[in-house]
Design a protein around this motif. Structure first.
Motif, PDB file in Angstrom:
ATOM      1  N   GLU A  94       0.841  -1.187   0.000  1.00 60.80           N
ATOM      2  CA  GLU A  94       0.000   0.000   0.000  1.00 60.80           C
ATOM      3  C   GLU A  94       0.882   1.245   0.000  1.00 60.80           C
ATOM      4  O   GLU A  94       2.092   1.168   0.215  1.00 60.80           O
ATOM      5  CB  GLU A  94      -0.941   0.014   1.200  1.00 60.80           C
ATOM      6  N   THR A  95       0.266   2.377  -0.235  1.00 57.33           N
ATOM      7  CA  THR A  95       0.992   3.646  -0.317  1.00 57.33           C
ATOM      8  C   THR A  95       0.974   4.337   1.038  1.00 57.33           C
ATOM      9  O   THR A  95       0.246   3.941   1.966  1.00 57.33           O
ATOM     10  CB  THR A  95       0.355   4.547  -1.363  1.00 57.33           C
ATOM     11  N   SER A  97      -0.215   7.236   1.562  1.00 55.59           N
ATOM     12  CA  SER A  97      -1.529   7.874   1.722  1.00 55.59           C
ATOM     13  C   SER A  97      -2.545   6.907   2.309  1.00 55.59           C
ATOM     14  O   SER A  97      -3.302   7.259   3.227  1.00 55.59           O
ATOM     15  CB  SER A  97      -2.012   8.406   0.374  1.00 55.59           C
ATOM     16  N   SER A  98      -2.610   5.675   1.786  1.00 50.97           N
ATOM     17  CA  SER A  98      -3.583   4.699   2.300  1.00 50.97           C
ATOM     18  C   SER A  98      -3.254   4.284   3.723  1.00 50.97           C
ATOM     19  O   SER A  98      -4.145   4.104   4.554  1.00 50.97           O
ATOM     20  CB  SER A  98      -3.635   3.486   1.382  1.00 50.97           C
ATOM     21  N   LEU A  99      -1.950   4.129   4.023  1.00 43.61           N
ATOM     22  CA  LEU A  99      -1.569   3.763   5.384  1.00 43.61           C
ATOM     23  C   LEU A  99      -1.848   4.894   6.352  1.00 43.61           C
ATOM     24  O   LEU A  99      -2.242   4.666   7.495  1.00 43.61           O
ATOM     25  CB  LEU A  99      -0.090   3.362   5.421  1.00 43.61           C
ATOM     26  N   ARG A 101      -4.246   6.936   6.334  1.00 46.28           N
ATOM     27  CA  ARG A 101      -5.668   6.990   6.715  1.00 46.28           C
ATOM     28  C   ARG A 101      -6.011   5.998   7.814  1.00 46.28           C
ATOM     29  O   ARG A 101      -7.042   6.124   8.473  1.00 46.28           O
ATOM     30  CB  ARG A 101      -6.539   6.720   5.484  1.00 46.28           C
ATOM     31  N   ARG A 102      -5.143   4.996   8.018  1.00 48.26           N
ATOM     32  CA  ARG A 102      -5.397   4.003   9.060  1.00 48.26           C
ATOM     33  C   ARG A 102      -4.570   4.239  10.311  1.00 48.26           C
ATOM     34  O   ARG A 102      -4.662   3.495  11.277  1.00 48.26           O
ATOM     35  CB  ARG A 102      -5.087   2.608   8.512  1.00 48.26           C
ATOM     36  N   ASP A 120      -6.726  -2.094  11.267  1.00 48.24           N
ATOM     37  CA  ASP A 120      -6.435  -3.081  10.225  1.00 48.24           C
ATOM     38  C   ASP A 120      -7.432  -4.223  10.345  1.00 48.24           C
ATOM     39  O   ASP A 120      -8.014  -4.457  11.419  1.00 48.24           O
ATOM     40  CB  ASP A 120      -5.012  -3.604  10.368  1.00 48.24           C
TER      41      ASP A 120
END
Length: 487
Positions: A94-95, A97-99, A101-102, A120
């Motif tokens: 994943e990027t 940016s996606s990480l 958000r979590r 997760d």
């Protein structure tokens, strides 16, 4: 609307509301079951400033500095500086940016603590990522952001992990209980909304309140709905102890108090439209009146679609039309029914000009003759909104009794029938509500008290007879009759 109106709406639509409530609960639970579970793992970091051997004032300044820096460090946690090493170390697909958000970083007010949480779908991986983020952040601050210029010097800011991430044992989402409750609330709201909308859009007569809003004339009675009415229309005779038969007797009692002044009691029974129970109401009311010992004449004034002769089991080939055109005397056309003084005048053959015949002088003579002998004369007339026959007859009698079917007659139809009588100068004596449900909020209450058992009345069953009656015009004694009884 009043509170009782809302209660009646809910009562009337409770099955639909319950179904939508159940569907909402099932839908909420099903939606929760289809969602992928999410786990949250958290770790805590402590930010401090190295002050070995420093005085008390330096310690205070160091703590103040750490508090100021913590607010900036919270924003650093979600940057590429911290997350790129995590992605590389754990080989995450994943990027940044996606990480980001979590990953959530917060700091309690007036503290030097930083709480890092990672969401997760896998509990173990969530804890692993949280620890990796803490280690990466620690390295980024001490070796990059706060690295002193002098070679070999130690960073004045120290990041310490005070609470490593633990593997969560239960998911934080979906919240099955909340989604189920939310689905139930939505289903309930939808059910109530549809019930209210149905009530607003429904323009049919259901309750006595609906009739009271359309006319000031009284409700003379309510007739309970009977699914077997087509098979046994004369319920007062077929099952005299039934609750429905009692409702006709209640109507009889109310009718006896109408127009107590002198003059013949001649009444027209009509309705706004067809199929509202006017003919069965007229026939049963005539039988109920005859049970009291009164002399009753029942006239089938519906010269377009006669029903009375069929209901009473009489020969209807000769009757009112023959009398009106002078072919037969009224005494010859009358047929005795049953053991009491009940006489039926069928419609006869269907004429091409019913309104003209009913409005003729010959009809006046027939009503005058019947009114002089009989205590009650009931005329079954066609629906008011279809033809003018009922209004024409109403001008020759005491007035009109309107039958309105619960759940069938529309409010505008009943209003139109009332206006038609007003325009013709005919008195509306009252309204009879037919086809009332026996249960529910719109029921009229019949059936709560009935006989302990149902037995046939003593004596012979009702008979039908044809024959000549004596010339009784103007006479008060019982007419001489010759009858041919048939079982």
């Amino acid at each position: 609307m009043e509170l009782r109106d809302y209660v009646r709406i809910l009562h009337r639509n409770w099955i639909m509301i319950l179904i939508l409530l159940v569907l909402g609960v099932v839908g909420g639970a099903g939606y929760a079951a289809l969602q992928q579970p999410s786990y949250v793992a958290s770790t805590q970091l402590y930010v401090s400033v190295r002050t070995e051997g420093a005085a008390t004032g330096d310690l205070v300044q160091g703590t103040t500095f750490a508090r100021q820096m913590v607010t900036s460090y919270v924003d650093v946690v979600g940057t590429a500086l911290v997350l790129d090493p995590v992605i590389e170390e754990l080989d995450l697909d994943e990027t940044v940016s996606s990480l980001s958000r979590r990953v959530t970083a917060t700091t309690p007010l007036n503290t030097v603590l930083i709480d890092v949480s990672v969401t997760d779908g896998n509990a173990a991986r969530a804890a692993e990522i949280a620890d990796a983020v803490a280690a990466s952040f620690q390295n980024a601050v001490q070796n990059t952001l706060e690295q002193p210029a002098a070679e070999g010097a130690v960073s004045p800011v120290q990041i310490t992990v005070t609470e490593p991430a633990a593997v969560p044992t239960s998911p934080v989402s979906p919240n099955t209980r909340m989604l189920t409750l939310l689905g139930g609330v939505i289903g309930l709201a939808l059910g109530v909304g549809i019930a209210m909308l149905r009530t607003v859009l429904d323009n049919r007569i259901h309750t006595l309140h609906d009739i009271e809003a359309l006319t000031e004339r009284p409700v003379l009675g309510g007739i309970a709905f009977d699914p077997d009415a087509p098979k046994r229309p004369l319920i007062v005779h077929a099952d005299p102890r039934s609750p429905r038969a009692e409702s006709f007797r209640s109507l009889r009692t109310n009718l006896q108090f109408l127009n107590l002044d002198s003059g013949p009691r001649i009444f027209v029974v009509s309705s706004a439209g067809p199929g509202e129970g006017k003919s069965t109401t007229t026939a049963n009311l005539a039988i109920a009146l005859a049970e009291t010992g009164a002399r009753v004449a029942l006239i089938d004034g519906d010269l377009r679609l006669p029903r009375v002769a069929d209901y009473m089991g009489l020969e209807g080939g000769a009757g009112l039309t023959d009398v009106l055109i002078g072919r037969m005397d009224v005494a010859d056309a009358l047929q005795k029914w049953g053991r009491n003084d009940l006489y039926v005048l069928p419609s006869g053959q269907v004429p091409p000009n019913p309104s003209e015949l009913l409005g003729s002088a010959a009809m006046d003579d027939v009503l005058q003759a019947l009114g002089e002998y009989f205590d009650y004369v009931l005329i079954d007339a066609p629906p008011l909104l279809l033809v003018t026959d009922a209004a024409v007859l109403g001008t020759k009698t005491r007035g009109v009794i309107l039958a309105a079917a619960s759940g069938k007659t529309k409010k505008q139809e009943l209003s139109g029938a009332v206006r038609a009588l007003d325009n013709a100068g005919v008195q509306l004596l009252g309204v009879v509500v037919t086809m009332l449900p026996t249960k529910g909020p719109d029921s009229y209450g019949y059936g709560a008290y009935t006989y302990g058992s149902t037995h046939e009345l003593d004596g012979t069953p009702s008979t039908k007879a044809t024959g000549r009656l004596g010339r009784w015009r103007g006479r008060k004694s019982a007419p001489k009759k010759r009858t041919t009884a048939r079982a």
